[in-house]
Scaffold this motif. Structure first.
Motif, PDB file in Angstrom:
ATOM      1  N   GLN A  27     -10.362  -3.165  -1.479  1.00  0.00           N
ATOM      2  CA  GLN A  27      -9.365  -3.432  -2.464  1.00  0.00           C
ATOM      3  C   GLN A  27      -8.932  -4.558  -3.163  1.00  0.00           C
ATOM      4  O   GLN A  27      -8.966  -5.591  -2.366  1.00  0.00           O
ATOM      5  CB  GLN A  27      -8.130  -2.389  -1.961  1.00  0.00           C
ATOM      6  N   ILE A  28      -9.030  -4.622  -4.264  1.00  0.00           N
ATOM      7  CA  ILE A  28      -8.648  -6.157  -5.156  1.00  0.00           C
ATOM      8  C   ILE A  28      -7.653  -6.042  -6.025  1.00  0.00           C
ATOM      9  O   ILE A  28      -7.520  -5.016  -6.620  1.00  0.00           O
ATOM     10  CB  ILE A  28      -9.988  -6.116  -5.891  1.00  0.00           C
ATOM     11  N   MET A  29      -6.985  -7.070  -5.922  1.00  0.00           N
ATOM     12  CA  MET A  29      -5.731  -7.155  -6.946  1.00  0.00           C
ATOM     13  C   MET A  29      -5.788  -8.617  -7.422  1.00  0.00           C
ATOM     14  O   MET A  29      -6.247  -9.569  -6.984  1.00  0.00           O
ATOM     15  CB  MET A  29      -4.378  -6.977  -6.151  1.00  0.00           C
ATOM     16  N   GLU A  30      -4.947  -8.762  -8.586  1.00  0.00           N
ATOM     17  CA  GLU A  30      -4.885 -10.458  -9.010  1.00  0.00           C
ATOM     18  C   GLU A  30      -3.729 -10.812  -8.194  1.00  0.00           C
ATOM     19  O   GLU A  30      -2.606  -9.960  -7.524  1.00  0.00           O
ATOM     20  CB  GLU A  30      -4.453 -10.150 -10.715  1.00  0.00           C
ATOM     21  N   GLU A  31      -3.777 -12.089  -7.973  1.00  0.00           N
ATOM     22  CA  GLU A  31      -2.931 -12.599  -7.102  1.00  0.00           C
ATOM     23  C   GLU A  31      -1.383 -12.478  -7.642  1.00  0.00           C
ATOM     24  O   GLU A  31      -0.270 -12.172  -6.662  1.00  0.00           O
ATOM     25  CB  GLU A  31      -3.201 -14.215  -6.901  1.00  0.00           C
ATOM     26  N   LYS A  32      -1.035 -12.640  -8.884  1.00  0.00           N
ATOM     27  CA  LYS A  32       0.145 -12.509  -9.346  1.00  0.00           C
ATOM     28  C   LYS A  32       0.769 -11.009  -9.134  1.00  0.00           C
ATOM     29  O   LYS A  32       2.051 -10.898  -8.979  1.00  0.00           O
ATOM     30  CB  LYS A  32       0.188 -12.657 -11.060  1.00  0.00           C
ATOM     31  N   ASP A  33      -0.171  -9.947  -9.216  1.00  0.00           N
ATOM     32  CA  ASP A  33       0.318  -8.455  -8.862  1.00  0.00           C
ATOM     33  C   ASP A  33       0.762  -8.462  -7.518  1.00  0.00           C
ATOM     34  O   ASP A  33       1.764  -7.781  -7.045  1.00  0.00           O
ATOM     35  CB  ASP A  33      -0.668  -7.582  -9.115  1.00  0.00           C
ATOM     36  N   LEU A  34       0.136  -9.062  -6.689  1.00  0.00           N
ATOM     37  CA  LEU A  34       0.267  -8.941  -5.144  1.00  0.00           C
ATOM     38  C   LEU A  34       1.724  -9.642  -5.035  1.00  0.00           C
ATOM     39  O   LEU A  34       2.571  -9.267  -4.271  1.00  0.00           O
ATOM     40  CB  LEU A  34      -0.645  -9.791  -4.403  1.00  0.00           C
ATOM     41  N   ARG A  35       1.768 -10.875  -5.620  1.00  0.00           N
ATOM     42  CA  ARG A  35       3.199 -11.380  -5.538  1.00  0.00           C
ATOM     43  C   ARG A  35       4.410 -10.371  -6.200  1.00  0.00           C
ATOM     44  O   ARG A  35       5.491 -10.594  -5.356  1.00  0.00           O
ATOM     45  CB  ARG A  35       3.124 -12.917  -6.376  1.00  0.00           C
ATOM     46  N   THR A  36       3.985  -9.991  -7.100  1.00  0.00           N
ATOM     47  CA  THR A  36       5.181  -9.184  -7.763  1.00  0.00           C
ATOM     48  C   THR A  36       5.491  -8.200  -6.718  1.00  0.00           C
ATOM     49  O   THR A  36       6.657  -7.513  -6.533  1.00  0.00           O
ATOM     50  CB  THR A  36       4.429  -8.363  -9.160  1.00  0.00           C
ATOM     51  N   LEU A  37       4.345  -7.181  -5.958  1.00  0.00           N
ATOM     52  CA  LEU A  37       4.744  -6.129  -4.973  1.00  0.00           C
ATOM     53  C   LEU A  37       5.547  -6.945  -3.633  1.00  0.00           C
ATOM     54  O   LEU A  37       6.561  -6.264  -3.419  1.00  0.00           O
ATOM     55  CB  LEU A  37       3.395  -5.899  -4.661  1.00  0.00           C
ATOM     56  N   LYS A  38       5.406  -8.059  -3.723  1.00  0.00           N
ATOM     57  CA  LYS A  38       6.173  -8.654  -2.337  1.00  0.00           C
ATOM     58  C   LYS A  38       7.513  -9.071  -2.779  1.00  0.00           C
ATOM     59  O   LYS A  38       8.628  -8.983  -2.045  1.00  0.00           O
ATOM     60  CB  LYS A  38       5.340  -9.881  -1.874  1.00  0.00           C
ATOM     61  N   GLU A  39       7.698  -9.664  -4.094  1.00  0.00           N
ATOM     62  CA  GLU A  39       8.964 -10.021  -4.608  1.00  0.00           C
ATOM     63  C   GLU A  39       9.829  -8.663  -4.749  1.00  0.00           C
ATOM     64  O   GLU A  39      11.202  -8.804  -4.606  1.00  0.00           O
ATOM     65  CB  GLU A  39       8.954 -10.788  -5.957  1.00  0.00           C
ATOM     66  N   GLN A  40       9.229  -7.743  -5.365  1.00  0.00           N
ATOM     67  CA  GLN A  40       9.791  -6.257  -5.325  1.00  0.00           C
ATOM     68  C   GLN A  40      10.109  -5.552  -4.231  1.00  0.00           C
ATOM     69  O   GLN A  40      10.731  -4.480  -4.164  1.00  0.00           O
ATOM     70  CB  GLN A  40       9.542  -5.686  -6.532  1.00  0.00           C
ATOM     71  N   ASN A  41       9.730  -5.826  -3.071  1.00  0.00           N
ATOM     72  CA  ASN A  41       9.791  -5.210  -1.907  1.00  0.00           C
ATOM     73  C   ASN A  41       9.077  -3.815  -1.876  1.00  0.00           C
ATOM     74  O   ASN A  41       9.340  -2.860  -1.327  1.00  0.00           O
ATOM     75  CB  ASN A  41      11.329  -5.231  -1.216  1.00  0.00           C
ATOM     76  N   ILE A  42       8.069  -3.946  -2.506  1.00  0.00           N
ATOM     77  CA  ILE A  42       7.415  -2.490  -2.894  1.00  0.00           C
ATOM     78  C   ILE A  42       6.405  -2.206  -1.419  1.00  0.00           C
ATOM     79  O   ILE A  42       5.641  -3.168  -1.393  1.00  0.00           O
ATOM     80  CB  ILE A  42       6.622  -2.366  -3.848  1.00  0.00           C
ATOM     81  N   CYS A  43       6.577  -1.287  -0.936  1.00  0.00           N
ATOM     82  CA  CYS A  43       5.651  -1.118   0.293  1.00  0.00           C
ATOM     83  C   CYS A  43       4.238  -0.578   0.248  1.00  0.00           C
ATOM     84  O   CYS A  43       4.194   0.643  -0.741  1.00  0.00           O
ATOM     85  CB  CYS A  43       6.574  -0.132   1.545  1.00  0.00           C
TER      86      CYS A  43
END
Length: 246
Positions: A169-185
């Motif tokens: 599974q691959i993501m852009e680093e900025k999207d991974l940061r967004t998930l963490k910042e928004q506490n999306i599990c």
């Protein structure tokens, strides 16, 4: 009848927003051997400025199936989606069936982590594959986890008694940061993938055998997802995987 039939994976209960589905124990399955002595994947130079990160990378030895069966499975998921992960696959339907458009551009709605909101997954071409190495066969698609676009890869090749099966599974680093910042599990992807891979030998060989001589390519889709390396070190499928004669 003017509307086209939507190919789906059998009956599906329609859950209401907020409704909690029943929890079923997993059916028996053999957890596949996870291989740990696998060389890490490297991003091709063409993708190094894309700020990509590999969030899942699991390689398993899956016994009892072969690569030809897996190629077929991607075009015929509606025939056995519930058998693949009983209790965790709530429903399935083709939004754009592969029998209409072939492999690239076919779109599925998979209800696996959420019984109300499906994962909408679009199969894409190998020009989206970002690594310098690949197995002999490759399925690649894109979808979303919340606000984040993710690229999903299943690559596989025949080995003694089964296949080597690598899931990425691959993501852009900025999207991974967004998930963490928004506490999306993030869903428990690894555990679910192990259930899926461990279930394949229980149903896929029998299902493939039942369908292999069915003559209508519209009802019995066959893909060839073998890949070849190009001059610039990227990959392409050797077949266009367009359904002919329907």
């Amino acid at each position: 009848m003017s509307e086209k039939m939507i190919f789906n994976g059998g009956q599906r209960r329609i859950y209401k927003e907020g409704e909690i589905p029943p929890v079923y124990e997993r059916l028996p399955y053999d957890r596949c051997e996870v291989l740990t002595d696998i060389a890490p994947l490297e991003f091709h130079q063409k993708f190094k400025e894309a700020d990509l990160v590999t969030t899942v990378d699991v390689t398993e030895l899956v016994l009892g199936v072969n690569a030809e069966m897996i190629d077929w499975w991607w075009g015929n998921l509606e025939k056995g989606y519930h058998l693949w992960a009983p209790g965790e696959h709530y429903g399935f339907e083709w939004i754009v069936p592969p029998c209409e458009v072939g492999y690239e551009g076919s779109v599925e709605a998979s209800y696996e982590f959420d019984p109300v909101h499906p994962m909408v997954i679009t199969r894409v071409g190998m020009e989206k594959y970002p690594y310098t190495t690949c197995y002999e066969h490759c399925w690649i698609a894109q979808g979303h986890l919340g606000p984040a676009q993710t690229t999903l890869v299943h690559m596989y090749e025949d080995t003694e008694g089964g296949i080597l099966w690598r899931t990425v599974q691959i993501m852009e680093e900025k999207d991974l940061r967004t998930l963490k910042e928004q506490n999306i599990c993030m869903p428990d992807t690894t555990s679910h993938l192990q259930y899926e891979s461990g279930r394949l030998r229980y149903f896929l060989p029998q299902l493939y055998e039942l369908w292999k001589d069915h003559p209508d390519p519209y009802q019995n889709v066959h893909f060839d997802l073998r890949v070849t390396k190009t001059e610039d070190g990227t990959f392409r499928h050797i077949s266009d995987n367009i359904i002919k004669n329907h």
